[in-house]
Design a protein around this motif. Structure first.
Motif, PDB file in Angstrom:
ATOM      1  N   UNK A  23     -18.645 -40.094  17.778  1.00  0.00           N
ATOM      2  CA  UNK A  23     -18.573 -39.096  16.498  1.00  0.00           C
ATOM      3  C   UNK A  23     -16.800 -39.074  16.273  1.00  0.00           C
ATOM      4  N   UNK A  24     -16.567 -39.216  15.026  1.00  0.00           N
ATOM      5  CA  UNK A  24     -15.081 -39.000  14.643  1.00  0.00           C
ATOM      6  C   UNK A  24     -14.523 -37.689  15.094  1.00  0.00           C
ATOM      7  N   UNK A  76      -9.709 -45.982  18.384  1.00  0.00           N
ATOM      8  CA  UNK A  76      -9.425 -44.781  19.443  1.00  0.00           C
ATOM      9  C   UNK A  76      -7.783 -44.928  19.215  1.00  0.00           C
ATOM     10  N   UNK A  77      -7.199 -43.615  18.798  1.00  0.00           N
ATOM     11  CA  UNK A  77      -5.897 -43.437  18.606  1.00  0.00           C
ATOM     12  C   UNK A  77      -5.593 -42.098  19.667  1.00  0.00           C
ATOM     13  N   UNK A  78      -4.637 -42.318  20.645  1.00  0.00           N
ATOM     14  CA  UNK A  78      -4.346 -41.114  21.474  1.00  0.00           C
ATOM     15  C   UNK A  78      -5.325 -40.394  22.005  1.00  0.00           C
ATOM     16  N   UNK A  79      -6.370 -41.156  22.264  1.00  0.00           N
ATOM     17  CA  UNK A  79      -7.655 -40.795  23.026  1.00  0.00           C
ATOM     18  C   UNK A  79      -8.694 -39.916  22.136  1.00  0.00           C
ATOM     19  N   UNK A  80      -8.422 -40.204  20.742  1.00  0.00           N
ATOM     20  CA  UNK A  80      -9.370 -39.472  19.724  1.00  0.00           C
ATOM     21  C   UNK A  80     -10.139 -40.676  19.033  1.00  0.00           C
ATOM     22  N   UNK A  81     -11.174 -40.488  18.537  1.00  0.00           N
ATOM     23  CA  UNK A  81     -12.065 -41.376  17.952  1.00  0.00           C
ATOM     24  C   UNK A  81     -11.823 -41.173  16.465  1.00  0.00           C
ATOM     25  N   UNK A  82     -11.384 -42.064  15.300  1.00  0.00           N
ATOM     26  CA  UNK A  82     -11.435 -42.080  14.127  1.00  0.00           C
ATOM     27  C   UNK A  82     -11.972 -42.963  13.486  1.00  0.00           C
ATOM     28  N   UNK A  83     -13.073 -42.264  12.542  1.00  0.00           N
ATOM     29  CA  UNK A  83     -13.852 -43.187  11.757  1.00  0.00           C
ATOM     30  C   UNK A  83     -13.107 -43.750  10.650  1.00  0.00           C
ATOM     31  N   UNK A  84     -13.579 -45.042   9.930  1.00  0.00           N
ATOM     32  CA  UNK A  84     -13.027 -45.563   8.823  1.00  0.00           C
ATOM     33  C   UNK A  84     -12.475 -44.738   7.667  1.00  0.00           C
ATOM     34  N   UNK A 113      -3.695 -41.148  10.071  1.00  0.00           N
ATOM     35  CA  UNK A 113      -4.817 -40.662  10.092  1.00  0.00           C
ATOM     36  C   UNK A 113      -4.983 -39.145   9.228  1.00  0.00           C
ATOM     37  N   UNK A 114      -6.067 -38.818   8.953  1.00  0.00           N
ATOM     38  CA  UNK A 114      -6.223 -37.702   8.004  1.00  0.00           C
ATOM     39  C   UNK A 114      -5.513 -36.472   8.553  1.00  0.00           C
ATOM     40  N   UNK A 115      -5.381 -36.436   9.838  1.00  0.00           N
ATOM     41  CA  UNK A 115      -4.844 -35.287  10.277  1.00  0.00           C
ATOM     42  C   UNK A 115      -3.236 -35.477  10.371  1.00  0.00           C
ATOM     43  N   UNK A 116      -2.637 -36.463   9.705  1.00  0.00           N
ATOM     44  CA  UNK A 116      -1.213 -36.284   9.452  1.00  0.00           C
ATOM     45  C   UNK A 116      -0.353 -37.012  10.434  1.00  0.00           C
TER      46      UNK A 116
END
Length: 81
Positions: free
Chosen positions: A11-12, A44-52, A65-68
């Motif tokens: 899950x993203x 997987x960036x900084x321990x978080x999973x980001x969807x496309x 990433x969308x969280x800036x």
């Protein structure tokens, strides 16, 4: 006989989207991650999973990433402002 099985998906951490449909749920965590990163374009960036939908390349070729956050595309380390 009733049999209970557990399945895994990725899950993203940004938007909450999971990888694909019911056919992509896996009985093993490692297979779920393989599918997400190899076929699903998750990062997987900084321990978080980001969807496309929650990451893209910027003009410098780094991940945004969308969280800036901005991530170096080679080392995948966060680039601080």
């Amino acid at each position: 006989m009733i049999v209970k099985e557990y399945f895994y998906n990725v899950r993203c951490d940004c938007c909450g989207e999971t990888l694909g449909n019911e056919e992509l749920w896996r009985p093993d965590k490692e297979y779920a991650y393989e599918d997400a990163y190899d076929e699903g374009d998750f990062k997987d960036l900084g321990g978080k999973d980001y969807c496309p939908n929650c990451w893209k390349y910027n003009a410098d070729g780094n991940f945004v990433t969308k969280d800036g956050k901005v991530w170096d595309a080679d080392t995948e380390e966060e680039i601080l402002p």
